[in-house]
Scaffold this active site. Sequence first.
Site, PDB file in Angstrom:
ATOM      1  N   ASP A 177       1.065  -1.127   0.072  1.00 13.46           N
ATOM      2  CA  ASP A 177      -0.020   0.062   0.032  1.00 13.46           C
ATOM      3  C   ASP A 177       1.015   1.423  -0.015  1.00 13.46           C
ATOM      4  O   ASP A 177       2.059   1.122  -0.005  1.00 13.46           O
ATOM      5  CB  ASP A 177      -0.908  -0.213   0.984  1.00 13.46           C
ATOM      6  CG  ASP A 177      -0.319   0.106   2.337  1.00 13.46           C
ATOM      7  OD1 ASP A 177       0.896  -0.362   2.705  1.00 13.46           O
ATOM      8  OD2 ASP A 177      -0.659   0.585   3.516  1.00 13.46           O
ATOM      9  N   ASP A 190       0.207 -17.205  -4.515  1.00 17.23           N
ATOM     10  CA  ASP A 190       1.016 -16.394  -5.282  1.00 17.23           C
ATOM     11  C   ASP A 190       0.064 -15.418  -6.374  1.00 17.23           C
ATOM     12  O   ASP A 190       0.049 -15.732  -7.468  1.00 17.23           O
ATOM     13  CB  ASP A 190       2.208 -17.139  -6.254  1.00 17.23           C
ATOM     14  CG  ASP A 190       3.071 -15.839  -6.849  1.00 17.23           C
ATOM     15  OD1 ASP A 190       2.717 -14.717  -6.424  1.00 17.23           O
ATOM     16  OD2 ASP A 190       3.975 -16.182  -7.678  1.00 17.23           O
ATOM     17  N   GLU A 208       1.718 -10.047   0.455  1.00 11.87           N
ATOM     18  CA  GLU A 208       2.219  -8.654   0.408  1.00 11.87           C
ATOM     19  C   GLU A 208       3.742  -8.731   0.595  1.00 11.87           C
ATOM     20  O   GLU A 208       4.386  -9.676   1.225  1.00 11.87           O
ATOM     21  CB  GLU A 208       1.253  -7.750   1.288  1.00 11.87           C
ATOM     22  CG  GLU A 208       1.564  -6.338   1.406  1.00 11.87           C
ATOM     23  CD  GLU A 208       0.478  -5.426   1.862  1.00 11.87           C
ATOM     24  OE1 GLU A 208      -0.631  -6.166   2.551  1.00 11.87           O
ATOM     25  OE2 GLU A 208       0.707  -4.215   1.711  1.00 11.87           O
ATOM     26  N   HIS A 236       1.513  -8.771  -3.652  1.00 12.87           N
ATOM     27  CA  HIS A 236       0.655  -7.692  -3.268  1.00 12.87           C
ATOM     28  C   HIS A 236       1.318  -6.574  -3.374  1.00 12.87           C
ATOM     29  O   HIS A 236       1.475  -5.992  -1.970  1.00 12.87           O
ATOM     30  CB  HIS A 236      -0.254  -7.984  -2.044  1.00 12.87           C
ATOM     31  CG  HIS A 236      -1.519  -7.062  -1.962  1.00 12.87           C
ATOM     32  ND1 HIS A 236      -2.632  -7.198  -2.683  1.00 12.87           N
ATOM     33  CD2 HIS A 236      -1.773  -6.029  -1.279  1.00 12.87           C
ATOM     34  CE1 HIS A 236      -3.634  -6.246  -2.081  1.00 12.87           C
ATOM     35  NE2 HIS A 236      -2.898  -5.424  -1.201  1.00 12.87           N
TER      36      HIS A 236
HETATM   37  O1  G3I Z   1      -1.748 -10.258  18.520  1.00 11.72           O
HETATM   38  C1  G3I Z   1      -2.650 -11.467  18.217  1.00 11.72           C
HETATM   39  C2  G3I Z   1      -2.310 -12.511  18.980  1.00 11.72           C
HETATM   40  O2  G3I Z   1      -2.482 -12.615  20.318  1.00 11.72           O
HETATM   41  C3  G3I Z   1      -2.891 -13.976  18.588  1.00 11.72           C
HETATM   42  O3  G3I Z   1      -2.632 -15.101  19.084  1.00 11.72           O
HETATM   43  C4  G3I Z   1      -2.775 -14.127  17.002  1.00 11.72           C
HETATM   44  C5  G3I Z   1      -3.745 -15.260  16.323  1.00 11.72           C
HETATM   45  O4  G3I Z   1      -4.068 -14.957  15.078  1.00 11.72           O
HETATM   46  O5  G3I Z   1      -3.446 -13.111  16.266  1.00 11.72           O
HETATM   47  C6  G3I Z   1      -2.491 -11.898  16.690  1.00 11.72           C
HETATM   48  O6  G3I Z   1      -2.996 -10.729  16.094  1.00 11.72           O
HETATM   49  C7  G3I Z   1      -2.334 -10.556  14.645  1.00 11.72           C
HETATM   50  C8  G3I Z   1      -1.538  -9.288  14.383  1.00 11.72           C
HETATM   51  O7  G3I Z   1      -1.214  -9.036  13.163  1.00 11.72           O
HETATM   52  C9  G3I Z   1      -0.529  -9.156  15.548  1.00 11.72           C
HETATM   53  O8  G3I Z   1       0.335  -9.921  15.047  1.00 11.72           O
HETATM   54  C10 G3I Z   1      -3.678 -10.604  13.758  1.00 11.72           C
HETATM   55  O9  G3I Z   1      -4.323 -11.778  13.712  1.00 11.72           O
HETATM   56  C11 G3I Z   1      -3.208 -10.319  12.431  1.00 11.72           C
HETATM   57  O10 G3I Z   1      -4.560 -10.189  11.699  1.00 11.72           O
HETATM   58  C12 G3I Z   1      -2.397  -8.949  12.228  1.00 11.72           C
HETATM   59  O11 G3I Z   1      -2.051  -8.854  10.853  1.00 11.72           O
HETATM   60  C13 G3I Z   1      -1.418  -7.635  10.637  1.00 11.72           C
HETATM   61  C14 G3I Z   1      -2.194  -6.898   9.383  1.00 11.72           C
HETATM   62  O12 G3I Z   1      -1.729  -5.805   8.958  1.00 11.72           O
HETATM   63  C15 G3I Z   1      -3.781  -6.822   9.657  1.00 11.72           C
HETATM   64  O13 G3I Z   1      -3.745  -5.866  10.470  1.00 11.72           O
HETATM   65  C16 G3I Z   1       0.062  -7.700  10.351  1.00 11.72           C
HETATM   66  O14 G3I Z   1       0.795  -8.118  11.725  1.00 11.72           O
HETATM   67  C17 G3I Z   1       0.547  -6.565   9.853  1.00 11.72           C
HETATM   68  O15 G3I Z   1       1.881  -6.855   9.213  1.00 11.72           O
HETATM   69  C18 G3I Z   1      -0.344  -6.001   8.723  1.00 11.72           C
HETATM   70  O16 G3I Z   1       0.225  -4.971   8.299  1.00 11.72           O
HETATM   71  C19 G3I Z   1      -0.117  -4.350   6.932  1.00 11.72           C
HETATM   72  C20 G3I Z   1      -0.487  -2.947   7.265  1.00 11.72           C
HETATM   73  O17 G3I Z   1      -1.805  -2.889   8.297  1.00 11.72           O
HETATM   74  C21 G3I Z   1      -1.098  -2.148   6.033  1.00 11.72           C
HETATM   75  N1  G3I Z   1       0.100  -2.030   5.316  1.00 11.72           N
HETATM   76  C22 G3I Z   1       0.547  -3.433   4.940  1.00 11.72           C
HETATM   77  C23 G3I Z   1       0.888  -4.275   6.027  1.00 11.72           C
HETATM   78  C24 G3I Z   1       1.631  -5.708   5.642  1.00 11.72           C
HETATM   79  O18 G3I Z   1       0.310  -6.578   5.201  1.00 11.72           O
HETATM   80  O1  9MR Z   2      -4.180  -3.554  -0.128  1.00 10.79           O
HETATM   81  C1  9MR Z   2      -4.445  -3.606   1.497  1.00 10.79           C
HETATM   82  C2  9MR Z   2      -3.152  -3.958   2.087  1.00 10.79           C
HETATM   83  O2  9MR Z   2      -2.026  -3.379   1.795  1.00 10.79           O
HETATM   84  C3  9MR Z   2      -3.272  -4.163   3.393  1.00 10.79           C
HETATM   85  O3  9MR Z   2      -2.147  -4.920   4.236  1.00 10.79           O
HETATM   86  C4  9MR Z   2      -4.603  -5.104   3.719  1.00 10.79           C
HETATM   87  C5  9MR Z   2      -4.872  -5.426   5.136  1.00 10.79           C
HETATM   88  O4  9MR Z   2      -5.303  -4.120   5.995  1.00 10.79           O
HETATM   89  O5  9MR Z   2      -5.589  -4.494   3.163  1.00 10.79           O
HETATM   90  C6  9MR Z   2      -5.333  -4.344   1.783  1.00 10.79           C
HETATM   91  O6  9MR Z   2      -6.529  -3.787   1.312  1.00 10.79           O
HETATM   92  C7  9MR Z   2      -7.684  -4.614   1.065  1.00 10.79           C
HETATM   93  C8  9MR Z   2      -8.903  -4.241   2.082  1.00 10.79           C
HETATM   94  O7  9MR Z   2      -8.264  -4.578   3.447  1.00 10.79           O
HETATM   95  C9  9MR Z   2      -9.991  -5.023   1.893  1.00 10.79           C
HETATM   96  N1  9MR Z   2     -10.367  -5.098   0.505  1.00 10.79           N
HETATM   97  C10 9MR Z   2      -9.532  -5.375  -0.423  1.00 10.79           C
HETATM   98  C11 9MR Z   2      -8.209  -4.726  -0.328  1.00 10.79           C
HETATM   99  C12 9MR Z   2      -7.099  -5.182  -1.369  1.00 10.79           C
HETATM  100  O8  9MR Z   2      -7.313  -4.845  -2.719  1.00 10.79           O
END
Ligand code: G3I
Ligand code: 9MR
Length: 588
Positions: free
Chosen positions: A197, A560, A569, A514
């Site tokens: 993103d 993939d 991503e 992604h």
């Molecule tokens: O903290 C809980 C833990 O207690 C539990 O046991 C575990 C089981 O699923 O989940 C943990 O939470 C997770 C959290 O990350 C912390 O690791 C969530 O399930 C998981 O959905 C969450 O994912 C994060 C994701 O954003 C959604 O919020 C990723 O770590 C994080 O790397 C990712 O970051 C995104 C940014 O929001 C937007 N830009 C892209 C980036 C990479 O995808």
């Molecule tokens: O593209 C977004 C990605 O960079 C983020 O890690 C992810 C989780 O926050 O969300 C992606 O965006 C998606 C959105 O959350 C749900 N609709 C589809 C989007 C991807 O095309």
Amino acid sequence: MVLAALPGSAMAAIVQTEPAPGADAPAPVAASAAAASSAPAIALNQIGFLPSASKRATVPAGTAIRFAVVELGTGRVALTGPLGPAAMWPPAGLAVRIADFSAITTPGRYVLRVAGLADSAPFRIGDGAYDALTAAAIRAFYFNRSGIALTPALADVHARAAGHPDTRVLIHASAAGPKRRAGDVIASPKGWYDAGDYNKYIVNSGISVYTLLAAYEQAPARWRALRVGLPESGNGLPDLLNEALWNLDWMLTMQDPDDGGVYHKLTSPRFDGTVMPDVASAAGTRVVVQKSTAAALDFAAVMAVGSRVFRDFEAQRPGLSARMLKAARSAWDWARAHPDAIYRQPPDIHTGEYGDDTLDDEFAWAAAELYITTREDAFLTALRPARTAMTVPSWNDVRGLAWMSLATHRHDLTPAADPALIERRVLALADQLLAKSARSSWGVALAVPDFGWGSNGTVLNEAMVLLQADRLAPGADRPYRRAAQDLLDYVLGRNPLGMSMVTGFGAHSPRHPHHRPSEAGRAGAPVPGFVVGGPNAGRQDVAGCPVPYPSTLPALSYLDHFCSYASNEVAINWNAPLVYVAWALGEE
Ligand code: G3I
Ligand code: 9MR
């Protein structure tokens, strides 16, 4: 005899579509490498090894009990050896044996051969085995720069116009104060896009830029000579620092000069479409959102590190070191005065949260870095060493970074510090990881719970922890370094997908990360040097994907396809430990 138990349906269900010759759009669906693994295959590091490294492969358990390593070109058998015992690996439901070919130290290109299986992907043994990978992993940050055009000379087919200049960014209502009101305009240029993103998040920037600075601090002389091809190359600063500065300069703009608080993120209200950065930024507004305690503390930690690193570069960046220390102190003071400013996503903002309710670790990390930089014992007290554990670093748990920095500087602290405790903390965690490797039939410190969002980042951070232990206690046969090598091997192809997880590296690597610039661009291949998030048993994106995940097994929950933001991503906090680990294992 235990037979390989990889579910056929797991691997077979993936559709592969190569772009037609001359096609001007990326193929919509591809799972290039996974498709190559429709039968269990020999899995090994597809890049290679230093001559002195430990070298292991994982072989699906069948009837064969020996392996051979064959030199490419000549067909000469360089080594034969016994395969280890067969045992089940639960993350992939696969019974495997290990081939140890560490005895080969002669530089060359080889494949591993086992009767009844296809030859492995080729690999190289030689000095400099990870030089290109390290450079590309650093350049991946350049490719993710906001606010600068990527030139053909430096970016080749990935050249693109500048996007998101961020010279006119609005103060969101959640971030308004007595001086900066909602709707006021600030400039907040530069910085890295977080991932696939186009938004910029302080929390994730913190750990990412720290990891690059930590690599520099551990071996400044080694980094001075390395040029990787950046716009600033040759300006008197090491390129690793040139790249780090692109983000540090941005981070400095995220501090409110009126009170020292730090905005949690700079973002569009919603994720941009699958378009190039210039197209996305022409279309939309950018805002800075809520000051948070986590952002202030991660900012304080990183600025304290930056302050000590840039002390040596007063000629190139006059005043920067002092400015960073001042910024670190005021962010720390703000956080102490606002210890519970947890980030809460406003209803009109829909991008990444990086939300975290537990801030003990952020306080500890900021205190540690301020202590190391200032040598003021009050910061050591605030760190609460006796109550702070060492854990594998992640964006939401940064305690490990405190211990990592303390270990690097353990001989240069005040008498109040306890170097023996610092060593114990690092070694205790590394020993747990060693024990985990020993329990694993795959011989890699990976178990079922490791396969969450960004699992490859977890793997690389585990390797980084092991490499800290290796610095403290190398021992005769380098057990921590060997375990770290196993983890890098996993990321570079020694995994049940049979893929290198780094774009552009290895015989099979991700084709459709992604990553908006890779998908919207016309290069026909993804931007190189990015590690993808990797297998994620959570599969949070499954509803929006037109093709199914190949399997629900944790280590195979990877797709993939551009749709798969939860497994495919890229992100700066996963690439930073790739830089660290590829560099550290690439040095003798
Ligand atoms: O903290 C809980 C833990 O207690 C539990 O046991 C575990 C089981 O699923 O989940 C943990 O939470 C997770 C959290 O990350 C912390 O690791 C969530 O399930 C998981 O959905 C969450 O994912 C994060 C994701 O954003 C959604 O919020 C990723 O770590 C994080 O790397 C990712 O970051 C995104 C940014 O929001 C937007 N830009 C892209 C980036 C990479 O995808
Ligand atoms: O593209 C977004 C990605 O960079 C983020 O890690 C992810 C989780 O926050 O969300 C992606 O965006 C998606 C959105 O959350 C749900 N609709 C589809 C989007 C991807 O095309």
